[in-house]
Design a protein around this motif. Structure first.
Motif, short mmCIF file in Angstrom:
data_model
loop_
_atom_site.label_atom_id
_atom_site.label_comp_id
_atom_site.label_asym_id
_atom_site.label_seq_id
_atom_site.Cartn_x
_atom_site.Cartn_y
_atom_site.Cartn_z
N ASN A 105 0.85 -1.18 0.00
CA ASN A 105 0.00 0.00 0.00
C ASN A 105 0.89 1.24 0.00
OD1 ASN A 105 -1.66 2.15 0.58
ND2 ASN A 105 -2.77 1.12 2.22
N PRO A 106 0.94 1.99 -1.11
CA PRO A 106 1.82 3.15 -1.18
C PRO A 106 1.45 4.26 -0.20
CG PRO A 106 0.75 2.76 -3.32
CD PRO A 106 0.23 1.74 -2.36
N ALA A 107 0.24 4.21 0.36
CA ALA A 107 -0.16 5.22 1.33
C ALA A 107 0.49 4.99 2.70
CB ALA A 107 -1.68 5.23 1.48
N THR A 108 0.97 3.77 2.95
CA THR A 108 1.52 3.47 4.28
C THR A 108 3.03 3.28 4.28
OG1 THR A 108 1.06 1.11 3.98
CG2 THR A 108 -0.62 2.43 5.10
N HIS A 109 3.63 2.89 3.18
CA HIS A 109 5.09 2.83 3.07
C HIS A 109 5.50 2.88 1.62
CE1 HIS A 109 4.98 -1.57 2.22
NE2 HIS A 109 4.05 -1.59 3.13
N ASN A 110 6.81 3.07 1.38
CA ASN A 110 7.25 3.37 0.01
C ASN A 110 7.88 2.20 -0.74
OD1 ASN A 110 9.71 3.18 1.25
ND2 ASN A 110 10.13 5.37 1.22
N GLY A 111 7.93 1.01 -0.17
CA GLY A 111 8.45 -0.14 -0.89
C GLY A 111 9.95 -0.24 -0.94
N THR A 112 10.63 0.39 -0.01
CA THR A 112 12.10 0.38 0.00
C THR A 112 12.66 -1.04 0.05
OG1 THR A 112 12.14 2.52 1.07
CG2 THR A 112 14.14 1.20 1.23
N MET A 113 12.01 -1.94 0.80
CA MET A 113 12.55 -3.30 0.91
C MET A 113 12.54 -4.01 -0.44
SD MET A 113 9.75 -5.53 3.00
CE MET A 113 8.21 -6.04 2.27
N TYR A 114 11.54 -3.71 -1.28
CA TYR A 114 11.49 -4.32 -2.61
C TYR A 114 12.60 -3.76 -3.50
CZ TYR A 114 6.95 -6.00 -1.08
OH TYR A 114 5.95 -6.61 -0.38
N LEU A 115 12.78 -2.46 -3.48
CA LEU A 115 13.85 -1.85 -4.27
C LEU A 115 15.22 -2.37 -3.83
CD1 LEU A 115 12.58 1.83 -4.43
CD2 LEU A 115 12.71 0.19 -6.32
N ALA A 116 15.43 -2.49 -2.52
CA ALA A 116 16.72 -2.95 -2.00
C ALA A 116 17.02 -4.40 -2.40
CB ALA A 116 16.74 -2.82 -0.48
N ASP A 117 15.96 -5.20 -2.64
CA ASP A 117 16.16 -6.60 -3.05
C ASP A 117 16.07 -6.77 -4.57
OD1 ASP A 117 16.61 -9.39 -2.52
OD2 ASP A 117 14.46 -9.74 -2.84
N GLY A 118 16.01 -5.68 -5.33
CA GLY A 118 16.05 -5.76 -6.78
C GLY A 118 14.73 -6.04 -7.47
N TRP A 119 13.60 -5.78 -6.80
CA TRP A 119 12.30 -6.00 -7.41
C TRP A 119 11.98 -4.84 -8.36
CZ3 TRP A 119 8.27 -9.54 -5.43
CH2 TRP A 119 8.77 -10.49 -4.54
N CYS A 120 11.06 -5.10 -9.28
CA CYS A 120 10.63 -4.10 -10.25
C CYS A 120 9.17 -3.71 -10.00
CB CYS A 120 10.77 -4.68 -11.66
SG CYS A 120 10.24 -3.55 -12.96
N PRO A 121 8.87 -2.41 -9.85
CA PRO A 121 7.47 -2.00 -9.71
C PRO A 121 6.75 -2.20 -11.04
CG PRO A 121 8.90 -0.08 -9.79
CD PRO A 121 9.79 -1.28 -9.81
N LEU A 122 5.55 -2.80 -10.99
CA LEU A 122 4.82 -3.11 -12.21
C LEU A 122 3.38 -2.63 -12.10
CD1 LEU A 122 5.24 -4.54 -14.96
CD2 LEU A 122 4.25 -6.56 -13.91
N GLY A 123 3.20 -1.35 -11.94
CA GLY A 123 1.87 -0.76 -11.97
C GLY A 123 1.12 -0.81 -10.66
N ILE A 124 -0.01 -0.13 -10.68
CA ILE A 124 -0.91 -0.02 -9.53
C ILE A 124 -2.16 -0.84 -9.84
CG2 ILE A 124 -2.29 1.58 -8.14
CD1 ILE A 124 0.66 2.08 -7.75
N THR A 125 -2.65 -1.57 -8.84
CA THR A 125 -3.85 -2.39 -9.05
C THR A 125 -5.08 -1.51 -9.19
OG1 THR A 125 -4.23 -2.61 -6.67
CG2 THR A 125 -2.87 -4.31 -7.72
N LYS A 126 -6.12 -2.08 -9.79
CA LYS A 126 -7.39 -1.40 -9.96
C LYS A 126 -8.47 -2.14 -9.19
CE LYS A 126 -6.18 0.20 -14.53
NZ LYS A 126 -6.42 0.10 -15.95
N ALA A 127 -9.46 -1.42 -8.71
CA ALA A 127 -10.55 -2.03 -7.96
C ALA A 127 -11.45 -2.84 -8.89
CB ALA A 127 -11.38 -0.95 -7.27
N LYS A 128 -11.82 -4.04 -8.43
CA LYS A 128 -12.78 -4.87 -9.14
C LYS A 128 -13.85 -5.28 -8.15
CE LYS A 128 -9.63 -6.82 -12.53
NZ LYS A 128 -9.08 -8.04 -13.08
N HIS A 129 -15.08 -5.09 -8.52
CA HIS A 129 -16.18 -5.41 -7.61
C HIS A 129 -16.98 -6.59 -8.13
CE1 HIS A 129 -15.33 -1.74 -5.45
NE2 HIS A 129 -15.30 -1.13 -6.61
#
Length: 156
Positions: A105-129
């Motif tokens: 959740n980008p509202a609660t933290h910035n994903g530093t642990m993923y960047l530090a481990d070499g992960w790639c950000p691949l978009g933001i999810t969309k709501a499905k009801h």
């Protein structure tokens, strides 16, 4: 403190610990593996590896780190170290897996642990009801206040 050990965990106990410590106060109903991180004799973190939450990914080739959490006071590099240890376990025990997913959740933290481990950000999810997407699987609680999540991908 340096994380040195990833060990299999008892499902019910780990689920309760994650519910208590994770920001979402929940743990998914099913998983492939549950792990705990131990420092001395105390549990300091947990990791759940499961099938992809999205039906669009083939579970024969893709797994998801559905929960990664640590107790307060743990060094900042613990998250990226935990991700690396989990990926190593996948390479050894699930050799057919080609992709690992995770979300935050980008509202609660910035994903530093993923960047530090070499992960790639691949978009933001969309709501499905309704009966498609996330809410379509049995055992899932649908929340009206959907928060878009950052999707991360990495090879095992």
């Amino acid at each position: 403190m340096i994380l040195r050990r990833l060990q299999p965990s008892e499902t019910r106990e780990m689920h309760e610990w994650i519910k208590e410590h994770h920001q979402m106060k929940s743990a998914p109903p099913g998983h492939i593996a549950a792990f705990e991180f131990i420092e001395g004799k105390e549990r300091v973190g947990g990791l759940l590896i499961g099938r992809p939450s999205s039906k669009g990914y083939n579970p024969d080739f893709v797994v998801e780190f559905s929960r990664v959490c640590f107790a307060d006071g743990i060094p900042e590099n613990a998250g990226s170290r935990a991700l690396a240890m989990g990926r190593r376990w996948i390479r050894i025990n699930l050799p057919g897996i080609r992709l690992v997913l995770s979300y935050h959740n980008p509202a609660t933290h910035n994903g530093t642990m993923y960047l530090a481990d070499g992960w790639c950000p691949l978009g933001i999810t969309k709501a499905k009801h309704g009966q498609s997407g996330w809410a379509s699987r049995q055992g899932r609680k649908f929340e009206e206040t959907y928060v878009p999540k950052q999707r991360w991908v990495r090879s095992p």
